[in-house]
Write a protein that holds these residues in place. Sequence first.
Motif, PDB file in Angstrom:
ATOM      1  N   GLU A   1       0.835  -1.210   0.000  1.00 41.07           N
ATOM      2  CA  GLU A   1       0.000   0.000   0.000  1.00 41.07           C
ATOM      3  C   GLU A   1       0.866   1.254   0.000  1.00 41.07           C
ATOM      4  O   GLU A   1       0.590   2.214  -0.718  1.00 41.07           O
ATOM      5  N   VAL A   2       1.933   1.253   0.778  1.00 43.27           N
ATOM      6  CA  VAL A   2       2.835   2.402   0.827  1.00 43.27           C
ATOM      7  C   VAL A   2       3.529   2.580  -0.524  1.00 43.27           C
ATOM      8  O   VAL A   2       3.686   3.700  -1.015  1.00 43.27           O
ATOM      9  N   ASP A   3       3.962   1.491  -1.131  1.00 44.42           N
ATOM     10  CA  ASP A   3       4.584   1.565  -2.458  1.00 44.42           C
ATOM     11  C   ASP A   3       3.636   2.204  -3.475  1.00 44.42           C
ATOM     12  O   ASP A   3       4.066   2.931  -4.376  1.00 44.42           O
ATOM     13  N   THR A   4       2.342   1.910  -3.332  1.00 45.10           N
ATOM     14  CA  THR A   4       1.353   2.382  -4.303  1.00 45.10           C
ATOM     15  C   THR A   4       1.058   3.865  -4.151  1.00 45.10           C
ATOM     16  O   THR A   4       0.948   4.587  -5.148  1.00 45.10           O
ATOM     17  N   PHE A   5       0.947   4.342  -2.922  1.00 43.06           N
ATOM     18  CA  PHE A   5       0.440   5.690  -2.700  1.00 43.06           C
ATOM     19  C   PHE A   5       1.483   6.705  -2.239  1.00 43.06           C
ATOM     20  O   PHE A   5       1.198   7.895  -2.174  1.00 43.06           O
ATOM     21  N   ASP A   6       2.675   6.251  -1.913  1.00 39.13           N
ATOM     22  CA  ASP A   6       3.702   7.166  -1.426  1.00 39.13           C
ATOM     23  C   ASP A   6       4.942   7.092  -2.307  1.00 39.13           C
ATOM     24  O   ASP A   6       5.223   6.065  -2.912  1.00 39.13           O
ATOM     25  N   ASP A   7       5.675   8.176  -2.331  1.00 37.85           N
ATOM     26  CA  ASP A   7       6.878   8.259  -3.162  1.00 37.85           C
ATOM     27  C   ASP A   7       8.073   8.566  -2.266  1.00 37.85           C
ATOM     28  O   ASP A   7       8.579   9.677  -2.231  1.00 37.85           O
TER      29      ASP A   7
ATOM     30  N   VAL B   1      -9.763   0.522  -1.498  1.00 36.92           N
ATOM     31  CA  VAL B   1      -8.358   0.353  -1.868  1.00 36.92           C
ATOM     32  C   VAL B   1      -8.191  -0.976  -2.593  1.00 36.92           C
ATOM     33  O   VAL B   1      -8.700  -2.005  -2.144  1.00 36.92           O
ATOM     34  N   LEU B   2      -7.489  -0.949  -3.709  1.00 36.46           N
ATOM     35  CA  LEU B   2      -7.062  -2.173  -4.409  1.00 36.46           C
ATOM     36  C   LEU B   2      -5.693  -1.876  -4.997  1.00 36.46           C
ATOM     37  O   LEU B   2      -5.548  -0.951  -5.784  1.00 36.46           O
ATOM     38  N   CYS B   3      -4.694  -2.630  -4.582  1.00 36.13           N
ATOM     39  CA  CYS B   3      -3.358  -2.397  -5.120  1.00 36.13           C
ATOM     40  C   CYS B   3      -2.584  -3.707  -5.213  1.00 36.13           C
ATOM     41  O   CYS B   3      -2.853  -4.657  -4.467  1.00 36.13           O
ATOM     42  N   VAL B   4      -1.641  -3.731  -6.143  1.00 34.65           N
ATOM     43  CA  VAL B   4      -0.861  -4.926  -6.439  1.00 34.65           C
ATOM     44  C   VAL B   4       0.615  -4.565  -6.408  1.00 34.65           C
ATOM     45  O   VAL B   4       1.016  -3.475  -6.836  1.00 34.65           O
ATOM     46  N   SER B   5       1.424  -5.480  -5.908  1.00 31.98           N
ATOM     47  CA  SER B   5       2.872  -5.294  -5.907  1.00 31.98           C
ATOM     48  C   SER B   5       3.358  -4.959  -7.308  1.00 31.98           C
ATOM     49  O   SER B   5       2.906  -5.525  -8.297  1.00 31.98           O
ATOM     50  N   ARG B   6       4.273  -4.018  -7.400  1.00 33.60           N
ATOM     51  CA  ARG B   6       4.777  -3.597  -8.709  1.00 33.60           C
ATOM     52  C   ARG B   6       5.380  -4.764  -9.493  1.00 33.60           C
ATOM     53  O   ARG B   6       5.306  -4.807 -10.712  1.00 33.60           O
TER      54      ARG B   6
ATOM     55  N   GLU C   1     -14.059   4.017  -5.415  1.00 31.42           N
ATOM     56  CA  GLU C   1     -13.628   5.415  -5.318  1.00 31.42           C
ATOM     57  C   GLU C   1     -12.239   5.543  -5.930  1.00 31.42           C
ATOM     58  O   GLU C   1     -11.323   4.808  -5.561  1.00 31.42           O
ATOM     59  N   VAL C   2     -12.074   6.479  -6.866  1.00 29.46           N
ATOM     60  CA  VAL C   2     -10.787   6.654  -7.540  1.00 29.46           C
ATOM     61  C   VAL C   2     -10.454   8.142  -7.631  1.00 29.46           C
ATOM     62  O   VAL C   2     -11.318   8.952  -7.987  1.00 29.46           O
ATOM     63  N   GLU C   3      -9.217   8.489  -7.327  1.00 29.68           N
ATOM     64  CA  GLU C   3      -8.794   9.882  -7.481  1.00 29.68           C
ATOM     65  C   GLU C   3      -8.776  10.242  -8.964  1.00 29.68           C
ATOM     66  O   GLU C   3      -8.378   9.437  -9.807  1.00 29.68           O
ATOM     67  N   PRO C   4      -9.205  11.454  -9.311  1.00 27.57           N
ATOM     68  CA  PRO C   4      -9.315  11.855 -10.727  1.00 27.57           C
ATOM     69  C   PRO C   4      -8.020  11.734 -11.516  1.00 27.57           C
ATOM     70  O   PRO C   4      -8.044  11.480 -12.720  1.00 27.57           O
ATOM     71  N   ASN C   5      -6.870  11.901 -10.853  1.00 28.31           N
ATOM     72  CA  ASN C   5      -5.592  11.846 -11.569  1.00 28.31           C
ATOM     73  C   ASN C   5      -5.005  10.439 -11.656  1.00 28.31           C
ATOM     74  O   ASN C   5      -3.906  10.249 -12.175  1.00 28.31           O
ATOM     75  N   ASN C   6      -5.729   9.436 -11.155  1.00 28.26           N
ATOM     76  CA  ASN C   6      -5.238   8.058 -11.187  1.00 28.26           C
ATOM     77  C   ASN C   6      -5.765   7.375 -12.456  1.00 28.26           C
ATOM     78  O   ASN C   6      -6.698   6.571 -12.426  1.00 28.26           O
ATOM     79  N   ALA C   7      -5.142   7.712 -13.575  1.00 26.82           N
ATOM     80  CA  ALA C   7      -5.615   7.220 -14.872  1.00 26.82           C
ATOM     81  C   ALA C   7      -5.544   5.697 -14.967  1.00 26.82           C
ATOM     82  O   ALA C   7      -6.422   5.065 -15.568  1.00 26.82           O
ATOM     83  N   ALA C   8      -4.519   5.101 -14.384  1.00 25.73           N
ATOM     84  CA  ALA C   8      -4.362   3.648 -14.456  1.00 25.73           C
ATOM     85  C   ALA C   8      -5.509   2.935 -13.755  1.00 25.73           C
ATOM     86  O   ALA C   8      -6.058   1.951 -14.261  1.00 25.73           O
ATOM     87  N   ALA C   9      -5.891   3.441 -12.561  1.00 27.71           N
ATOM     88  CA  ALA C   9      -6.989   2.819 -11.823  1.00 27.71           C
ATOM     89  C   ALA C   9      -8.316   3.003 -12.547  1.00 27.71           C
ATOM     90  O   ALA C   9      -9.127   2.076 -12.639  1.00 27.71           O
ATOM     91  N   LEU C  10      -8.551   4.195 -13.084  1.00 29.88           N
ATOM     92  CA  LEU C  10      -9.789   4.443 -13.825  1.00 29.88           C
ATOM     93  C   LEU C  10      -9.888   3.497 -15.019  1.00 29.88           C
ATOM     94  O   LEU C  10     -10.948   2.909 -15.283  1.00 29.88           O
ATOM     95  N   SER C  11      -8.785   3.330 -15.740  1.00 30.39           N
ATOM     96  CA  SER C  11      -8.770   2.445 -16.899  1.00 30.39           C
ATOM     97  C   SER C  11      -9.019   0.996 -16.484  1.00 30.39           C
ATOM     98  O   SER C  11      -9.768   0.263 -17.151  1.00 30.39           O
TER      99      SER C  11
END
Length: 212
Positions: free
Chosen positions: A50-56, A121-126, A158-168
């Motif tokens: 989750e941290v890998d997905t949302f934090d830099d 939340v839905l996220c996958v290891s890179r 729920e998806v943030e507007p700038n998260n194009a990958a999730a929207l797609s």
Amino acid sequence: QMELMAGALMLLLSLPRLQAWTTPTAAKASSIVIDPPRALREWKQMASIEVDTFDDFKFWEVPERKATERLVAQQYIETATRMKGNKYALLVATLSNHVVGMVEMGIVPGGINEMQTTIGVLCVSRKCQRQGVGAMLLEKCEKLAVSKGWNETMLYVEVEPNNAAALSFFEKHGFVRLDEEHTRIVKVRRRLQYEEKEHIILSKDLTTSDSL
């Protein structure tokens, strides 16, 4: 209502550091298991994804990253414990005993006297992206939503507007954006802080899904 609570970090402060793990070149569907997290290592691995997905985080920011991972894991533990017996699901996908993806689904207010079953939340290891892990987690949520005890006909995300990958991703799997008036302010975590952000709402009619 699905709401994460900021909690104490004491439970995970003494967890040992995870050993390095090499992801197989292909995450075969038959080898992936999707269940609630149980062992402490699974909670910790889930938090890392989750941290890998949302934090830099930069490579020199190890202490803050570790603190953030402990916070995230502790919050999920507290929420899963508090929501036991309610319409709430926290699931992890494991491959070779290592967590490679996670999803959180629960009930949130969707309007006047309306509650909506929503994936927060839905996220996958890179290392395992584009190998079908996200699709498997999503399918698991859809089947759970229509099962006895949930009995839902619609599923929202729920998806943030700038998260194009999730929207797609969600649109590819049959979700449709609601009109511009149907947005939701969601409290999101960025590192160790929380802020409120507008999210686009997408929905899927589970009564017409071919996969269920």
